[in-house]
Motif scaffolding. Sequence first.
Motif, short mmCIF file in Angstrom:
data_model
loop_
_atom_site.label_atom_id
_atom_site.label_comp_id
_atom_site.label_asym_id
_atom_site.label_seq_id
_atom_site.Cartn_x
_atom_site.Cartn_y
_atom_site.Cartn_z
N MET A 70 33.84 55.44 -29.37
CA MET A 70 36.19 54.88 -29.96
C MET A 70 36.18 55.80 -28.88
O MET A 70 37.81 55.14 -28.54
CB MET A 70 35.95 55.73 -31.84
N HIS A 71 36.65 56.80 -29.16
CA HIS A 71 37.43 57.60 -27.57
C HIS A 71 37.42 57.24 -26.55
O HIS A 71 38.27 56.94 -25.27
CB HIS A 71 37.50 59.34 -27.82
N GLN A 72 35.71 57.15 -26.11
CA GLN A 72 35.53 56.30 -24.83
C GLN A 72 36.34 55.20 -24.36
O GLN A 72 36.76 55.39 -23.46
CB GLN A 72 34.26 56.70 -24.45
N LEU A 73 36.06 54.15 -25.93
CA LEU A 73 36.78 52.88 -25.08
C LEU A 73 38.33 52.55 -25.34
O LEU A 73 39.18 52.64 -24.84
CB LEU A 73 36.61 52.25 -26.81
N LEU A 110 32.85 59.84 -8.71
CA LEU A 110 34.23 58.95 -9.69
C LEU A 110 33.63 58.80 -11.02
O LEU A 110 34.50 58.99 -11.42
CB LEU A 110 34.99 58.55 -8.59
N ASN A 111 32.77 58.03 -11.33
CA ASN A 111 32.48 57.50 -12.65
C ASN A 111 32.24 59.09 -13.17
O ASN A 111 32.69 59.22 -14.42
CB ASN A 111 31.28 57.11 -12.48
N LEU A 112 31.12 60.08 -12.62
CA LEU A 112 31.16 60.99 -13.70
C LEU A 112 32.55 62.28 -13.92
O LEU A 112 33.27 62.32 -15.46
CB LEU A 112 30.12 61.70 -12.75
N PHE A 113 33.27 62.19 -12.84
CA PHE A 113 34.22 63.06 -13.20
C PHE A 113 35.21 62.02 -14.09
O PHE A 113 35.83 63.09 -14.46
CB PHE A 113 35.20 63.14 -11.64
N ALA A 114 35.58 60.82 -14.36
CA ALA A 114 35.70 59.95 -14.80
C ALA A 114 35.35 60.11 -16.71
O ALA A 114 36.35 60.69 -17.22
CB ALA A 114 36.31 58.46 -14.90
N GLU A 115 34.43 60.07 -16.47
CA GLU A 115 33.55 60.75 -18.17
C GLU A 115 34.20 61.43 -18.48
O GLU A 115 34.42 62.13 -19.26
CB GLU A 115 31.95 60.43 -17.91
N HIS A 116 33.74 62.97 -17.69
CA HIS A 116 34.23 64.08 -17.82
C HIS A 116 35.75 63.98 -18.67
O HIS A 116 36.03 64.88 -19.73
CB HIS A 116 33.56 65.65 -17.20
N LEU A 117 37.41 63.64 -17.47
CA LEU A 117 38.04 63.79 -18.27
C LEU A 117 38.69 63.19 -18.87
O LEU A 117 39.83 63.27 -20.20
CB LEU A 117 38.85 63.30 -16.65
N GLY A 118 37.91 62.23 -19.21
CA GLY A 118 38.61 61.52 -20.51
C GLY A 118 37.93 61.97 -21.23
O GLY A 118 38.73 62.11 -22.14
N LEU A 119 37.32 62.36 -22.07
CA LEU A 119 36.57 63.51 -23.20
C LEU A 119 37.53 64.86 -22.86
O LEU A 119 38.19 64.53 -24.34
CB LEU A 119 35.34 63.33 -22.55
N LEU A 120 38.04 64.76 -21.89
CA LEU A 120 38.77 66.55 -21.70
C LEU A 120 39.69 65.50 -22.36
O LEU A 120 40.12 67.06 -23.85
CB LEU A 120 38.91 66.84 -20.24
#
Lengths: 280, 280
Positions: free
Chosen positions: B161-164, B192-202
């Motif tokens: 849900m948060h990812q979306l 960049l995708n990996l970074f984005a994933e961590h940043l979004g969760l953070l």
Amino acid sequence: MGLNRYADHAVAHKSPLLNAMTHGVMNGGKRVRALAVLAAGELNGAATPALLTVAAALEYIHAYSLIHDDLPCMDDDDLRRGQPTVHVVYGEAQALLAGDALQTLAFSLLASRDVELSANTQIRLIRELARASGAVGMAGGQAIDLYHVGLSLSQTDMQMMHQLKTGALLHASLVMGALCGEGDVNEPIDALNLFAEHLGLLFQVVDDILDASQETAVLGKTAGKDDAANKPTYVRALGLEGARDYAQSLYRSALAALTPYGERAQRLADLAAYCATRVY
Amino acid sequence: MGLNRYADHAVAHKSPLLNAMTHGVMNGGKRVRALAVLAAGELNGAATPALLTVAAALEYIHAYSLIHDDLPCMDDDDLRRGQPTVHVVYGEAQALLAGDALQTLAFSLLASRDVELSANTQIRLIRELARASGAVGMAGGQAIDLYHVGLSLSQTDMQMMHQLKTGALLHASLVMGALCGEGDVNEPIDALNLFAEHLGLLFQVVDDILDASQETAVLGKTAGKDDAANKPTYVRALGLEGARDYAQSLYRSALAALTPYGERAQRLADLAAYCATRVY
């Protein structure tokens, strides 16, 4: 229309959003905007698959605007084409989001990899749709309409408001259909613009006439709402007979605008006839 | 941002729509999405004017989502960054329309004639933005969130849900910034995708921490709302200390993901540091 083609399976089953979107789109609408795309595309020899995509994008925008218009904070309507409105079935929050997501989906469709149009044409289509539906188009007209409930609006301003609220998207449907073709887009656009102007007005005047004279059961939405909401309408400005005369003259002007196209414009003429004679 | 650049003078003065849109955009936001566009663009040698246009489009989408989220039928919030929310100032109907028109404006900007990008790049940007903000992105996440108020949501589903809801748009900001550059887009996209994933969760974990621990005056919005609304949060799942530890480990993972880029990624590292240490 297979809206769930656009949603991930896992996401789709965690909320009623997709069902709310589908309810808003698959409601037995007249598809006037889709017909306009197809008719104008025929003028210009456009391929059917591209036209169908563009037609769907227009109908998604139209559906989003109806879902939002029906919300309690806007027109507050429970009934649309004889069915309960989206917020009545799915609640206001899901209805609001369904409208939002349908707008996004319209732009998504036009930018899709699967459309057989050049990137240049796709960009022109998106630009046209955005202009017609945003702050200087549909949303802008709706804002003026709602801001003037109970207030007076001059005949000129009322015409401008309707031109934005419904005319702009209908106009865009015609231009976007033509843009999908291979013919020179600039040649027919002048006559098409003139036709679009008359058609947009015709559509709105007939809407006002039907709201004032037709029964709820036939209309599929609550009749007499404009009057009850004290809204500026053509019937209020011209009287019922005056509005009918005005509609007839707009219909004749729309047909006259098509003369340069000859037989290629038959479907556009049919569309105008339908708009002039529709009973809901 | 000069929003009235986009509105016809005559239209602009017939309703408060443009003021409502401006209120929603110019509210002292942190501009995290805009910063993400600029930082990712720098990775790829993108030109600043194009990046600023893309950044504005992202901020318009974000602003539209906040205006709609704050409405009574959604999160019902009167306060946003220390200011009254749009519907408090302009009424619900104009706020709803302002959100609608800001979404349109975002796509309009990306399709603009004035952007110095190829039509192909413009289409890719529009596709990216549409995917991130629609039914399988931001709006879809929001629908899941609101549908589960008071209901339980598994840790996996909460993450989705948060990812979306917030991750997708932040992710799109980074990808879209990179797309504006001339470098090979596919090479850096994996890291960049990996970074984005961590940043979004953070970003989301810190949001939950601040909601649970910060005061309304500092936050600029009503603190403790998640708990009051019985919403699933990381603080509820992990406890306040657990959530703080998780945020720290996400920050380290985000930095680690940037290693392949070397110094070109300095602004992305700064962005992650900002997201880890922000106090509102």
